[in-house]
Design a protein around this motif. Sequence first.
Motif, short mmCIF file in Angstrom:
data_model
loop_
_atom_site.label_atom_id
_atom_site.label_comp_id
_atom_site.label_asym_id
_atom_site.label_seq_id
_atom_site.Cartn_x
_atom_site.Cartn_y
_atom_site.Cartn_z
N ARG A 1 6.69 -6.47 -0.37
CA ARG A 1 6.51 -5.10 -0.15
C ARG A 1 6.70 -3.99 -1.27
NH1 ARG A 1 11.45 -4.25 4.16
NH2 ARG A 1 13.12 -5.60 3.01
N PHE A 2 7.17 -4.84 -2.33
CA PHE A 2 7.55 -3.74 -3.44
C PHE A 2 6.13 -3.33 -4.16
CE2 PHE A 2 11.39 -6.21 -4.16
CZ PHE A 2 12.12 -5.11 -4.14
N LEU A 3 4.96 -3.89 -3.56
CA LEU A 3 3.63 -3.55 -3.79
C LEU A 3 3.01 -2.36 -3.05
CD1 LEU A 3 1.87 -7.01 -4.14
CD2 LEU A 3 3.22 -5.65 -6.10
N ASP A 4 3.83 -2.05 -1.98
CA ASP A 4 3.48 -0.95 -1.19
C ASP A 4 3.28 0.38 -2.12
OD1 ASP A 4 3.80 -2.71 1.18
OD2 ASP A 4 5.48 -1.98 1.75
N ARG A 5 2.53 1.35 -1.37
CA ARG A 5 2.43 2.52 -2.04
C ARG A 5 1.75 2.37 -3.66
NH1 ARG A 5 6.91 3.15 1.12
NH2 ARG A 5 8.18 2.82 -0.74
N THR A 6 1.07 1.19 -3.92
CA THR A 6 0.51 1.03 -5.32
C THR A 6 -0.82 0.45 -4.98
OG1 THR A 6 1.15 -1.20 -5.68
CG2 THR A 6 2.86 0.32 -5.79
N PRO A 7 -1.58 0.76 -5.90
CA PRO A 7 -3.06 0.14 -5.66
C PRO A 7 -3.17 -1.33 -5.51
CG PRO A 7 -2.89 1.38 -7.78
CD PRO A 7 -1.58 1.29 -7.30
N ALA A 8 -2.04 -1.99 -5.75
CA ALA A 8 -2.00 -3.47 -5.43
C ALA A 8 -1.54 -3.83 -3.93
CB ALA A 8 -0.95 -4.34 -6.33
N ALA A 9 -1.35 -2.94 -3.04
CA ALA A 9 -0.99 -3.04 -1.59
C ALA A 9 -1.96 -3.77 -0.92
CB ALA A 9 -0.68 -1.85 -1.14
N VAL A 10 -3.37 -3.58 -1.37
CA VAL A 10 -4.46 -4.23 -0.68
C VAL A 10 -4.35 -5.87 -1.02
CG1 VAL A 10 -5.92 -4.40 -2.78
CG2 VAL A 10 -6.88 -4.17 -0.53
N LEU A 11 -3.51 -6.37 -1.94
CA LEU A 11 -3.17 -7.62 -1.94
C LEU A 11 -2.65 -8.18 -0.72
CD1 LEU A 11 -2.47 -7.98 -5.60
CD2 LEU A 11 -4.51 -8.64 -4.62
#
Length: 299
Positions: A201-211
Motif C-alpha cells: 500500500r506504499f504504492l497507493d496514490r502513486t502511478p504504480a498503484a495500478v500494479l
Amino acid sequence: MPPELKIQQLRYVLAIVDEGGFHAAARRLHRTQPALSLAIKELEQRLGQALFEKGGKTTLTPFGETCLPRLRSLVAEHDRLVRDLLQQAQQGAGHIDLATVPSVANRLMPYLLGKFVEAYPGLKVSLHDGNADRVKRMIQLQEADLGITSLWQPDEDFVFTPLMQDEIGVVCREDHPLAGRDALEWQELLGHTLIANGTSRFLDRTPAAVLQERSLLYISSMISLTAMLEAGIGITTLPRLAFPEEYERLRFIPLAVPRVQRTLGVLKLAERSLSPAAQAMEAFILATLGETDKRKPAR
C-alpha cells in the motif's frame, strides 16, 4: 477514619528503642530532646495509647511492644517504596513494552537493544513485533508504551516522530529478467507476476498503484512471501529494511519511478505520559537511530 501517622514520628520511636533512650536518640537524629518528647507525645495522642512507660520513658508499654514490629515493618516498607520510586524516576528501574514492525525488529533491534541494556542495565524490555496496524493497535490499547513503525496517515490520537526514510524497491530471484537492473520504473513491472504484500500500500496514490490492482497474489507472511520469491513464482515490492538479505538468490532493485519511501518513526499516544523507563527508551531510540540515519541511508 483512622488517624494518619507521620513516618518521621515512627522513626523516632525506633531510634529511642534502638539507642536505649531519648537523649541518645536525639543526638543521633540531630534533634533536641524536648522536640523528640513532643513528637512522641503527639503520636501517642493519635494512637490513643502510651508507647513508653511514664518512668524513664525508655521502656515500652505492652501496647508499645505490640506496635514495635509493626512500626519497623511499616518504616522498612516505606523506605523500600521510596527507593523503588526514586530509582524508577531516575530511570534506573522499570519495564518497557516496545512494539515494532518485523523489519525493524530483525534489522535494527539487535544493535539498538544491545546498546540500550548496556546504558540502562536496570530496565527490563519486552519486544513485540507485528505489522504497522498491529503496532498502532498495541499502542492504542496501551499494550505497548512505544512503537517503531510507519504511519499511513496523520492521527491526532498519536504522536509520530520521524526517524528515517526507507526506500521501496523490487525484489526478485537472481535469474529473473529484471534482476540485473540498477533501477526500475513501474511500467517495467507490467507483464510480470507481481505478488502483493502488506507493504504494497506504499504504492497507493502513486502511478504504480495500478500494479496492486493487477496483482492476483497477496501474501501477508514474510516467510511465505520469501518462499514464493525463491521459487521464482513472481516478484514483489518491499522496503529495503524488509528485504531478506540472508537469501542469496534474491535481489533488490530500487524503484526509481516513482520514487517511493516509507517513513519509520517512534509512535506513542498523544494524551498519555510515558513512564520514566519509557522516556529513557524514547530518548535513546531518537538519539541512536537518528544518528545512524544521518550517517548513511536506511538499508
